[in-house]
Design an enzyme around this catalytic site. Sequence first.
Site, PDB file in Angstrom:
ATOM      1  N   GLY A   1      -9.329   8.049  -4.192  1.00 34.79           N
ATOM      2  CA  GLY A   1      -9.018   9.132  -3.254  1.00 34.79           C
ATOM      3  C   GLY A   1      -9.248  10.480  -3.906  1.00 34.79           C
ATOM      4  O   GLY A   1      -9.503  10.563  -5.109  1.00 34.79           O
TER       5      GLY A   1
ATOM      6  N   ASP B   1      -0.672   8.588  -3.755  1.00 31.49           N
ATOM      7  CA  ASP B   1      -2.039   8.200  -4.121  1.00 31.49           C
ATOM      8  C   ASP B   1      -2.181   8.325  -5.630  1.00 31.49           C
ATOM      9  O   ASP B   1      -1.638   9.271  -6.212  1.00 31.49           O
ATOM     10  CB  ASP B   1      -3.057   9.122  -3.408  1.00 31.49           C
ATOM     11  CG  ASP B   1      -4.412   8.461  -3.248  1.00 31.49           C
ATOM     12  OD1 ASP B   1      -5.031   8.114  -4.284  1.00 31.49           O
ATOM     13  OD2 ASP B   1      -4.865   8.286  -2.103  1.00 31.49           O
TER      14      ASP B   1
ATOM     15  N   TYR C   1     -11.407  -8.076  -4.371  1.00 29.76           N
ATOM     16  CA  TYR C   1     -10.966  -7.383  -3.153  1.00 29.76           C
ATOM     17  C   TYR C   1     -10.480  -8.390  -2.113  1.00 29.76           C
ATOM     18  O   TYR C   1      -9.369  -8.284  -1.592  1.00 29.76           O
ATOM     19  CB  TYR C   1     -12.134  -6.569  -2.607  1.00 29.76           C
ATOM     20  CG  TYR C   1     -11.817  -5.713  -1.409  1.00 29.76           C
ATOM     21  CD1 TYR C   1     -10.982  -4.604  -1.523  1.00 29.76           C
ATOM     22  CD2 TYR C   1     -12.370  -5.990  -0.154  1.00 29.76           C
ATOM     23  CE1 TYR C   1     -10.710  -3.801  -0.418  1.00 29.76           C
ATOM     24  CE2 TYR C   1     -12.106  -5.191   0.945  1.00 29.76           C
ATOM     25  CZ  TYR C   1     -11.272  -4.088   0.810  1.00 29.76           C
ATOM     26  OH  TYR C   1     -11.004  -3.292   1.894  1.00 29.76           O
TER      27      TYR C   1
ATOM     28  N   SER D   1      -6.053   1.138  -1.723  1.00 28.91           N
ATOM     29  CA  SER D   1      -6.916   0.174  -2.430  1.00 28.91           C
ATOM     30  C   SER D   1      -8.307   0.774  -2.565  1.00 28.91           C
ATOM     31  O   SER D   1      -8.769   1.449  -1.650  1.00 28.91           O
ATOM     32  CB  SER D   1      -7.039  -1.142  -1.642  1.00 28.91           C
ATOM     33  OG  SER D   1      -7.927  -2.019  -2.313  1.00 28.91           O
TER      34      SER D   1
ATOM     35  N   ASN E   1       5.594  -4.105  -3.856  1.00 30.21           N
ATOM     36  CA  ASN E   1       6.458  -2.927  -4.062  1.00 30.21           C
ATOM     37  C   ASN E   1       6.683  -2.158  -2.762  1.00 30.21           C
ATOM     38  O   ASN E   1       7.792  -1.689  -2.488  1.00 30.21           O
ATOM     39  CB  ASN E   1       5.849  -1.990  -5.116  1.00 30.21           C
ATOM     40  CG  ASN E   1       5.958  -2.573  -6.516  1.00 30.21           C
ATOM     41  OD1 ASN E   1       6.804  -3.422  -6.773  1.00 30.21           O
ATOM     42  ND2 ASN E   1       5.088  -2.123  -7.414  1.00 30.21           N
TER      43      ASN E   1
ATOM     44  N   GLY F   1      -7.048   9.084   0.477  1.00 28.92           N
ATOM     45  CA  GLY F   1      -8.284   8.340   0.706  1.00 28.92           C
ATOM     46  C   GLY F   1      -8.902   8.689   2.053  1.00 28.92           C
ATOM     47  O   GLY F   1      -8.374   9.510   2.814  1.00 28.92           O
TER      48      GLY F   1
END
Length: 321
Positions: A38, A33, A146, A76, A100, A12
């Site tokens: 990205g 990723d 978000y 994200s 995670n 990203g």
Amino acid sequence: MAHTILVTGAAGFLGSHLCDVLLAEGNTVLGVDNLSTGSTANVDHLKGEARFSLIEKDICQPFDPGPVDYVFNMASPASPVDYARLGIETLLVGSAGTINTLEIAKRYGAGYLHASTSECYGDPEMHPQVETYWGNVNPIGPRSVYDEAKRFSEAATMAYHRYHGVRTHLVRIFNTYGPRLQANDGRVISNLMMQALRGQPLSIYGDGSQTRSFCYVSDLIDGIVRLSKSDEVMPVNIGNPEEWTILECAEEVRAVTGSKDPITFKPLPQDDPLRRRPDITRAKTLLGWQPKIRLREGLERSLDYFRSCLVTADTAESTPL
Ligand code: UDP
């Protein structure tokens, strides 16, 4: 001492710049990723670098990268257009993905930094925003996928610190721009720069009196790396406190690109924060950090990059939900 570092969201905008700095410090970097927002183009220049690897993986599934000394959780979707398009994915990466990666830090006794956001403050009633402000977030609006994922991630990060003793850090990132910002992610800097370079009218949402404070990417990464080396557990704002109305920002873009194109006004997206500016007292005192690059200079440094995007990218528009 050189470390082995896991960076999620490594392909990203911010993740790839972070990888560059960590590698320059001599570290070994494992990048992860899922390439949803990205791009491998952001890390193409690292192909011959033996200390860097990129694995295509969705961090929403548990995984074991092997022993690591530090985890930067940068993964994200982050532009309003992207997280509106990828709403469920954004909720998942900011919940399952965060847990995670915290599990990885716990397992290997690694340090952990979560990339949080000024969106935790929502449409702020307190100005400028200090880290002790709890925010004014609409939990069910279009930005909530978000905002609430990032707020959950902050809670999870604090919980792993409190219950498991993980050495955690929380950075609240304010608007950032520079080379590798996706040219078609619908953000104000990418849209205005691309429109100006194409000779198109500059799109301003609302009357353009809303404000943002724009930080150049190298300043931001410097702040994040400093935070990761500190003992500070509580959130730290990293951003440039120089505040611009969106109309003033368009004028800066015009000055840098030489654009003479008119401005076109479009509807303001729902829950678009009216103003945003970081109080960076904590970053200054705890990390000895403050931004060096002003908006005009940062836009000049970004010009060649946006020019190089002219052939490929279309601009994206925010659509009312
Ligand atoms: N904006 C705009 N024109 C555009 C894109 C965005 O006027 O083409 C406005 C947007 O409504 C917001 C500000 O610029 O007030 C910053 O938007 P951005 O999407 O960059 O990020 P945000 O800070 O809202 O997360």
